[in-house]
Design a protein around this motif. Sequence first.
Motif, PDB file in Angstrom:
ATOM      1  N   ASP A 111       0.817  -1.295  -0.043  1.00 26.82           N
ATOM      2  CA  ASP A 111      -0.164  -0.046   0.197  1.00 26.82           C
ATOM      3  C   ASP A 111       0.764   1.276   0.026  1.00 26.82           C
ATOM      4  O   ASP A 111       0.484   2.171  -0.871  1.00 26.82           O
ATOM      5  CB  ASP A 111      -0.959   0.012   1.140  1.00 26.82           C
ATOM      6  N   PRO A 127      -6.460  -1.935  -5.391  1.00 21.89           N
ATOM      7  CA  PRO A 127      -5.764  -2.440  -4.621  1.00 21.89           C
ATOM      8  C   PRO A 127      -5.754  -1.577  -3.148  1.00 21.89           C
ATOM      9  O   PRO A 127      -5.934  -2.126  -2.131  1.00 21.89           O
ATOM     10  CB  PRO A 127      -4.282  -2.801  -5.050  1.00 21.89           C
ATOM     11  N   THR A 157      -8.069 -10.280   0.700  1.00 17.82           N
ATOM     12  CA  THR A 157      -7.642  -8.951   0.139  1.00 17.82           C
ATOM     13  C   THR A 157      -6.301  -9.343  -0.778  1.00 17.82           C
ATOM     14  O   THR A 157      -6.040  -8.780  -1.698  1.00 17.82           O
ATOM     15  CB  THR A 157      -7.279  -8.093   1.229  1.00 17.82           C
ATOM     16  N   ILE A 161      -5.758  -8.708  -4.605  1.00 15.26           N
ATOM     17  CA  ILE A 161      -4.502  -7.859  -5.131  1.00 15.26           C
ATOM     18  C   ILE A 161      -3.486  -8.695  -6.062  1.00 15.26           C
ATOM     19  O   ILE A 161      -2.993  -8.106  -6.980  1.00 15.26           O
ATOM     20  CB  ILE A 161      -3.670  -7.073  -3.794  1.00 15.26           C
ATOM     21  N   TRP A 164      -5.267  -8.702  -9.295  1.00 23.70           N
ATOM     22  CA  TRP A 164      -5.520  -7.574  -9.887  1.00 23.70           C
ATOM     23  C   TRP A 164      -3.830  -7.058 -10.578  1.00 23.70           C
ATOM     24  O   TRP A 164      -3.933  -6.564 -11.709  1.00 23.70           O
ATOM     25  CB  TRP A 164      -5.681  -6.380  -9.141  1.00 23.70           C
TER      26      TRP A 164
END
Length: 173
Positions: A111, A127, A157, A161, A164
């Motif tokens: 992140d 994300p 999660t 991600i 993605w």
Amino acid sequence: MTSTSSVRRVALLAAALAALAVSCGTTPEPDRAASGPGTAATASASATTGAPEATAADPTTAPAEPDGTPTTTGEKVRDAFATLQATLNDSCAADCSYFLNRVHRELQELDAAMKADPKGPGHFPEPIQKIAELNKTLAGDTSFENLKKHEKLLVGTRDFINTWMQGHPDDYR
């Protein structure tokens, strides 16, 4: 007091690193351990780039790759994603606390890397949004009990991600 075996280990390590540098086509740096921090040797310019070298005492200089080039922010996304991917075959079967904490830590590092990327956080909207949703649900409580309670969301999660990013290979290769 330095023992003879310690001196031998340092010499062997230096020789191995020099051999590795030669095999990689780079010029080995001078031995800075003998001169210590804050001496002329640690402040010297790199023989290959002419730029000052990063030291522990200079946190403003970006860490360098083995070839002496500074790490770019885009590489941080790639590296953070790679460490997140390393959790894909892990589970709570062995050490659940370690696993859940690691997945959480890897998501937070990814992140931060995405938000700092030169392409901007808008390049990674899904994300970043998923991690924000996870963080909102966790409400700052990263205790094992709370991570275990939200294990499905945490792992989901990570998996979202991963999928993605697989669809955006230019962001991690």
